[in-house]
Design a protein around this motif. Structure first.
Motif, short mmCIF file in Angstrom:
data_model
loop_
_atom_site.label_atom_id
_atom_site.label_comp_id
_atom_site.label_asym_id
_atom_site.label_seq_id
_atom_site.Cartn_x
_atom_site.Cartn_y
_atom_site.Cartn_z
N ARG A 275 0.85 -1.19 0.00
CA ARG A 275 0.00 0.00 0.00
C ARG A 275 0.88 1.24 0.00
O ARG A 275 2.02 1.22 0.51
N TRP A 276 0.37 2.33 -0.54
CA TRP A 276 1.14 3.57 -0.57
C TRP A 276 1.41 4.07 0.84
O TRP A 276 2.44 4.70 1.10
N THR A 277 0.51 3.77 1.77
CA THR A 277 0.77 4.16 3.16
C THR A 277 1.95 3.36 3.72
O THR A 277 2.75 3.89 4.50
N THR A 278 2.07 2.09 3.30
CA THR A 278 3.23 1.30 3.73
C THR A 278 4.51 1.85 3.14
O THR A 278 5.54 1.94 3.81
N THR A 283 9.57 4.64 3.90
CA THR A 283 10.41 5.79 3.57
C THR A 283 10.74 6.59 4.81
O THR A 283 11.90 6.99 5.04
N LEU A 284 9.75 6.83 5.66
CA LEU A 284 9.98 7.58 6.90
C LEU A 284 10.91 6.81 7.84
O LEU A 284 11.64 7.40 8.64
N ALA A 285 10.88 5.47 7.73
CA ALA A 285 11.76 4.65 8.58
C ALA A 285 13.18 4.60 8.04
O ALA A 285 14.06 3.99 8.67
N GLY A 286 13.43 5.21 6.88
CA GLY A 286 14.79 5.33 6.38
C GLY A 286 15.15 4.53 5.16
O GLY A 286 16.29 4.60 4.69
N ARG A 287 14.19 3.76 4.61
CA ARG A 287 14.53 2.97 3.43
C ARG A 287 13.35 2.85 2.49
O ARG A 287 12.57 1.91 2.57
#
Length: 291
Positions: A275-278, A283-287
């Motif tokens: 999902r785009w939320t995933t 991305t926010l988690a760094g990868r």
């Protein structure tokens, strides 16, 4: 479960009877673990397991089905709230590593998996590929991670089953990224716990002849299975540039191109795009899942 009862862990170890020194040591260090309710199963991948102590159950597979599918078989034959997947040439230097990893999962309901720090037993070196994040220069830095070094990892069973387990048809390589992404897509997260140490020899996977072919094929399958269609070419372009930069021989290039073609033209397994939320969470988690 009683509040005072130990946490239950099911450990899965594969064997092909080709490590007569390392394999018994791996089983011995598992049996020495304290503070948990431990169940261990050994899966003979194309063999009848040898050198297995009394009290450890075995499963015999008539042919070598590969590492991820062998682990799936083991997970189905072992009990435990948490699953610990353990390479048969690794070992735990103390007696409380599994209890500490299980406590991390037990203390955070949103945590799907935890990975200890893996270090070479002779040099103490932690290879960059063992650190499950992009900024891997400091292997002692803990935190949330989005991939895993699948040879030594503990996973919450309910999360593992919800994500569908390991991609068995991969046979070898990239199955940890595939499972990690799907664990995140089901709402979980991963955590790197470097103060828990596991020993593993610092070998080079490219020593195996099929490495370059399977590495390329499975990377294509990974993208086709898990990414929205708009991100597949981005991910594969990034992978291609990095791979071509690292290749050193013509034979490696030939095997890589062959694997890439196979990945494009053969079934990749069930497709379930992130999902785009995933993708935003990763991305926010760094990868972001294009690297």
């Amino acid at each position: 479960m009683s509040p005072n009862a130990p946490l239950s862990v099911g450990a899965v170890v594969l064997t092909m009877n080709d490590r007569p020194v390392e394999f018994p040591r791996a089983l011995a260090c598992l049996l020495a673990q304290e503070g948990i309710d431990l169940d261990v199963v050994v899966v003979g991948n194309g063999c009848v397991p040898e050198q297995v102590p009394a009290g450890i159950r075995t499963v015999v597979l008539p042919e070598n089905v590969g590492i991820p599918e062998g682990r799936n078989v083991g997970a189905a034959h072992v009990r435990g709230e948490f699953l610990f997947f353990f390479d048969n040439d690794a070992h735990l230097p103390g007696g409380d590593e599994l209890a500490r990893l299980a406590a991390e999962l037990d203390g955070d309901a949103g945590l799907a998996y935890v990975q200890p720090r893996i270090a070479d037993p002779d040099t103490g070196v932690t290879l960059r590929r063992w650190v499950p994040r992009l900024r891997a220069a400091d292997p002692a830095r803990p935190g949330i991670v989005t991939v895993m070094a699948e040879g030594v990892v503990m996973i919450r069973r309910t999360a593992f089953e919800a994500a569908g387990g390991w991609p068995g048809h991969f046979f070898l390589f990239h199955e940890g990224i595939d499972l990690s992404w799907r664990l995140w897509n089901h709402g979980g997260t991963g955590r790197y716990v470097p103060d828990v140490i596991t020993h593993h020899p610092a070998t080079d996977p490219s020593r195996h002849t099929p490495y370059h072919h399977l590495n390329a094929r499975n990377r294509v399958w990974l993208a086709r299975r898990n990414l929205p269609r708009a991100l597949i070419p981005v991910h594969l372009a990034t992978f291609s540039v990095l791979t071509l930069f690292r290749l050193r021989t013509r034979s490696a290039l030939t095997a890589t191109l062959s694997g890439f073609r196979e990945g494009l033209h053969t079934p990749c397994g069930p497709r379930s795009p992130l999902r785009w939320t995933t993708i935003a969470r990763l991305t926010l988690a760094g990868r972001p899942p294009v690297v």
